[in-house]
Design a protein around this motif. Sequence first.
Motif, PDB file in Angstrom:
ATOM      1  N   ASN A 156       0.788  -1.191  -0.069  1.00  0.00           N
ATOM      2  CA  ASN A 156      -0.083   0.149  -0.003  1.00  0.00           C
ATOM      3  C   ASN A 156       0.892   1.346   0.171  1.00  0.00           C
ATOM      4  O   ASN A 156       1.738   1.423   1.027  1.00  0.00           O
ATOM      5  CB  ASN A 156      -0.995   0.213   1.251  1.00  0.00           C
ATOM      6  CG  ASN A 156      -1.831   1.184   1.241  1.00  0.00           C
ATOM      7  OD1 ASN A 156      -1.831   2.147   0.634  1.00  0.00           O
ATOM      8  ND2 ASN A 156      -2.916   1.002   2.055  1.00  0.00           N
ATOM      9  N   MET A 157       0.781   1.934  -1.090  1.00  0.00           N
ATOM     10  CA  MET A 157       1.833   2.962  -1.248  1.00  0.00           C
ATOM     11  C   MET A 157       1.400   4.187  -0.256  1.00  0.00           C
ATOM     12  O   MET A 157       2.381   5.122  -0.274  1.00  0.00           O
ATOM     13  CB  MET A 157       1.816   3.510  -2.777  1.00  0.00           C
ATOM     14  CG  MET A 157       2.702   2.485  -3.733  1.00  0.00           C
ATOM     15  SD  MET A 157       2.518   2.994  -5.351  1.00  0.00           S
ATOM     16  CE  MET A 157       0.647   2.988  -5.714  1.00  0.00           C
ATOM     17  N   ARG A 158       0.461   4.112   0.665  1.00  0.00           N
ATOM     18  CA  ARG A 158       0.199   5.284   1.357  1.00  0.00           C
ATOM     19  C   ARG A 158       0.993   5.143   2.528  1.00  0.00           C
ATOM     20  O   ARG A 158       1.308   6.031   3.168  1.00  0.00           O
ATOM     21  CB  ARG A 158      -1.193   5.217   1.922  1.00  0.00           C
ATOM     22  CG  ARG A 158      -2.390   5.728   0.955  1.00  0.00           C
ATOM     23  CD  ARG A 158      -3.709   5.752   1.574  1.00  0.00           C
ATOM     24  NE  ARG A 158      -4.141   4.051   1.525  1.00  0.00           N
ATOM     25  CZ  ARG A 158      -5.213   3.875   1.535  1.00  0.00           C
ATOM     26  NH1 ARG A 158      -6.375   4.652   1.796  1.00  0.00           N
ATOM     27  NH2 ARG A 158      -5.808   2.485   1.602  1.00  0.00           N
ATOM     28  N   HIS A 159       1.459   3.937   2.768  1.00  0.00           N
ATOM     29  CA  HIS A 159       2.296   3.487   4.053  1.00  0.00           C
ATOM     30  C   HIS A 159       3.869   3.391   3.793  1.00  0.00           C
ATOM     31  O   HIS A 159       4.795   3.035   4.452  1.00  0.00           O
ATOM     32  CB  HIS A 159       2.126   2.566   4.651  1.00  0.00           C
ATOM     33  CG  HIS A 159       0.534   2.518   4.986  1.00  0.00           C
ATOM     34  ND1 HIS A 159       0.129   3.120   6.222  1.00  0.00           N
ATOM     35  CD2 HIS A 159      -0.569   1.908   4.707  1.00  0.00           C
ATOM     36  CE1 HIS A 159      -1.314   3.128   6.362  1.00  0.00           C
ATOM     37  NE2 HIS A 159      -1.675   2.321   5.366  1.00  0.00           N
ATOM     38  N   VAL A 160       4.246   3.693   2.563  1.00  0.00           N
ATOM     39  CA  VAL A 160       5.898   3.948   2.041  1.00  0.00           C
ATOM     40  C   VAL A 160       6.574   4.982   2.543  1.00  0.00           C
ATOM     41  O   VAL A 160       6.109   6.345   2.647  1.00  0.00           O
ATOM     42  CB  VAL A 160       6.168   3.899   0.441  1.00  0.00           C
ATOM     43  CG1 VAL A 160       7.389   4.002  -0.002  1.00  0.00           C
ATOM     44  CG2 VAL A 160       5.451   2.523  -0.028  1.00  0.00           C
ATOM     45  N   GLU A 161       7.606   4.856   3.339  1.00  0.00           N
ATOM     46  CA  GLU A 161       8.601   6.041   3.793  1.00  0.00           C
ATOM     47  C   GLU A 161       9.758   6.230   2.850  1.00  0.00           C
ATOM     48  O   GLU A 161      10.273   7.440   2.679  1.00  0.00           O
ATOM     49  CB  GLU A 161       9.093   5.416   5.048  1.00  0.00           C
ATOM     50  CG  GLU A 161       9.838   6.563   5.831  1.00  0.00           C
ATOM     51  CD  GLU A 161      10.204   6.328   7.491  1.00  0.00           C
ATOM     52  OE1 GLU A 161      11.277   5.487   7.487  1.00  0.00           O
ATOM     53  OE2 GLU A 161       9.447   6.346   8.356  1.00  0.00           O
ATOM     54  N   ARG A 162      10.067   4.899   2.252  1.00  0.00           N
ATOM     55  CA  ARG A 162      11.465   5.255   1.431  1.00  0.00           C
ATOM     56  C   ARG A 162      11.228   4.348   0.174  1.00  0.00           C
ATOM     57  O   ARG A 162      10.696   2.917   0.347  1.00  0.00           O
ATOM     58  CB  ARG A 162      12.618   4.994   2.143  1.00  0.00           C
ATOM     59  CG  ARG A 162      13.840   4.743   1.313  1.00  0.00           C
ATOM     60  CD  ARG A 162      15.200   4.856   2.294  1.00  0.00           C
ATOM     61  NE  ARG A 162      15.131   3.534   3.140  1.00  0.00           N
ATOM     62  CZ  ARG A 162      15.555   2.440   2.394  1.00  0.00           C
ATOM     63  NH1 ARG A 162      15.882   2.440   1.264  1.00  0.00           N
ATOM     64  NH2 ARG A 162      15.547   1.534   3.232  1.00  0.00           N
ATOM     65  N   PHE A 163      11.628   4.671  -0.927  1.00  0.00           N
ATOM     66  CA  PHE A 163      11.530   3.776  -2.361  1.00  0.00           C
ATOM     67  C   PHE A 163      12.906   3.800  -3.048  1.00  0.00           C
ATOM     68  O   PHE A 163      13.612   4.688  -3.202  1.00  0.00           O
ATOM     69  CB  PHE A 163      10.585   4.417  -3.124  1.00  0.00           C
ATOM     70  CG  PHE A 163      10.501   3.780  -4.400  1.00  0.00           C
ATOM     71  CD1 PHE A 163      10.240   2.372  -4.560  1.00  0.00           C
ATOM     72  CD2 PHE A 163      10.791   4.649  -5.666  1.00  0.00           C
ATOM     73  CE1 PHE A 163      10.022   2.089  -5.977  1.00  0.00           C
ATOM     74  CE2 PHE A 163      11.024   4.020  -6.898  1.00  0.00           C
ATOM     75  CZ  PHE A 163      10.581   2.745  -7.166  1.00  0.00           C
ATOM     76  N   THR A 164      13.300   2.702  -3.162  1.00  0.00           N
ATOM     77  CA  THR A 164      14.690   2.381  -3.853  1.00  0.00           C
ATOM     78  C   THR A 164      14.392   1.418  -4.936  1.00  0.00           C
ATOM     79  O   THR A 164      13.337   1.006  -4.992  1.00  0.00           O
ATOM     80  CB  THR A 164      15.574   1.608  -3.032  1.00  0.00           C
ATOM     81  OG1 THR A 164      15.378   0.426  -2.695  1.00  0.00           O
ATOM     82  CG2 THR A 164      15.784   2.652  -1.698  1.00  0.00           C
ATOM     83  N   LYS A 165      15.404   0.927  -5.749  1.00  0.00           N
ATOM     84  CA  LYS A 165      15.149   0.212  -6.829  1.00  0.00           C
ATOM     85  C   LYS A 165      15.202  -1.208  -6.353  1.00  0.00           C
ATOM     86  O   LYS A 165      14.542  -2.201  -7.146  1.00  0.00           O
ATOM     87  CB  LYS A 165      16.691   0.112  -7.957  1.00  0.00           C
ATOM     88  CG  LYS A 165      16.436  -0.614  -8.987  1.00  0.00           C
ATOM     89  CD  LYS A 165      17.570  -0.253  -9.933  1.00  0.00           C
ATOM     90  CE  LYS A 165      17.532  -0.880 -11.429  1.00  0.00           C
ATOM     91  NZ  LYS A 165      18.568  -0.767 -12.244  1.00  0.00           N
ATOM     92  N   ASP A 166      15.380  -1.494  -5.069  1.00  0.00           N
ATOM     93  CA  ASP A 166      15.377  -2.939  -4.390  1.00  0.00           C
ATOM     94  C   ASP A 166      14.138  -3.039  -3.663  1.00  0.00           C
ATOM     95  O   ASP A 166      13.745  -4.449  -3.659  1.00  0.00           O
ATOM     96  CB  ASP A 166      16.735  -3.271  -3.854  1.00  0.00           C
ATOM     97  CG  ASP A 166      18.071  -3.327  -4.758  1.00  0.00           C
ATOM     98  OD1 ASP A 166      17.818  -3.623  -5.711  1.00  0.00           O
ATOM     99  OD2 ASP A 166      18.956  -2.589  -4.220  1.00  0.00           O
ATOM    100  N   ASP A 167      13.756  -2.220  -3.123  1.00  0.00           N
ATOM    101  CA  ASP A 167      12.535  -2.261  -1.921  1.00  0.00           C
ATOM    102  C   ASP A 167      11.850  -0.969  -1.499  1.00  0.00           C
ATOM    103  O   ASP A 167      12.324  -0.039  -2.141  1.00  0.00           O
ATOM    104  CB  ASP A 167      13.004  -2.932  -0.615  1.00  0.00           C
ATOM    105  CG  ASP A 167      14.277  -2.272  -0.297  1.00  0.00           C
ATOM    106  OD1 ASP A 167      14.010  -0.817  -0.199  1.00  0.00           O
ATOM    107  OD2 ASP A 167      15.206  -2.633   0.651  1.00  0.00           O
ATOM    108  N   PHE A 168      10.758  -1.244  -1.019  1.00  0.00           N
ATOM    109  CA  PHE A 168       9.934  -0.379  -0.262  1.00  0.00           C
ATOM    110  C   PHE A 168      10.238  -0.603   1.189  1.00  0.00           C
ATOM    111  O   PHE A 168      10.291  -1.522   1.771  1.00  0.00           O
ATOM    112  CB  PHE A 168       8.604  -0.474  -0.505  1.00  0.00           C
ATOM    113  CG  PHE A 168       7.974  -0.103  -1.863  1.00  0.00           C
ATOM    114  CD1 PHE A 168       7.910   1.312  -2.273  1.00  0.00           C
ATOM    115  CD2 PHE A 168       7.545  -1.098  -2.612  1.00  0.00           C
ATOM    116  CE1 PHE A 168       7.415   1.708  -3.343  1.00  0.00           C
ATOM    117  CE2 PHE A 168       6.967  -0.666  -3.891  1.00  0.00           C
ATOM    118  CZ  PHE A 168       6.926   0.696  -4.335  1.00  0.00           C
TER     119      PHE A 168
END
Length: 242
Positions: free
Chosen positions: A200-212
Amino acid sequence: MIRIAICDDQPEELHRLVALTDQALSRRGLDAEVSGFQHPEALLTAIETTRFDLFLLDIVMPMISGLELGQEIRRLDREAQIIYTTAEPQFALRAYAVQPLGYLVKPIDAAPLFELLALAVAKAECAAEQTFAVKIADGLQVLKTSQIASCEYSKHAAVFGLKGGEKLVSRSFRENFSDYCAPLLRDRRFVQCHAAFIVNMRHVERFTKDDFMLCNGTRVPIAEKRYPAVRDAYLDYLASRP
């Protein structure tokens, strides 16, 4: 579906506002229903059985003013958006007692109306609470989708990671994971970033090529072959937030 109520005692103005609102919604391709009311009493009767997400209210009307109408709406619904329209700008400060989203002075131009409608619809879409029913070992548990931070496929079951860090494990199921989570994936805030993970992208703090990295501290992997689609979905989500 977004439901919009427009109340104006002047038939020509009511017709114009309904037409402009329909035009704005059509441009965005939204599933919406617009209802026009010439008399405040008719709108008050309607809200006894129908919940509207947005109200466009003329302030100066006979018998019941738009200000009084807004106060009654606020008493019944704290979340609905209210936009005031009037030819009398001196009422603006009094109108803010019911925390309207905006205030439009007649004659109303399409551009500011469209801008306010876009903001109101975005807020209504965020407020619209959806649920997901999970069959668990001892029955059925209904989750608000806003509670779900992630979902992992493990041993023929779904493990739901909730926003507070708790876990909920479903009973085993036969269908594939994507089909099981199809109701969640119809919500643009959810994305399948791996064959065995949905976030659920509402709860994403950090985004990288490998993970959320989620706000609850959970790391959710992103499959290499899915990265371009996941990146685009996340950027689209960020751009669409109100």
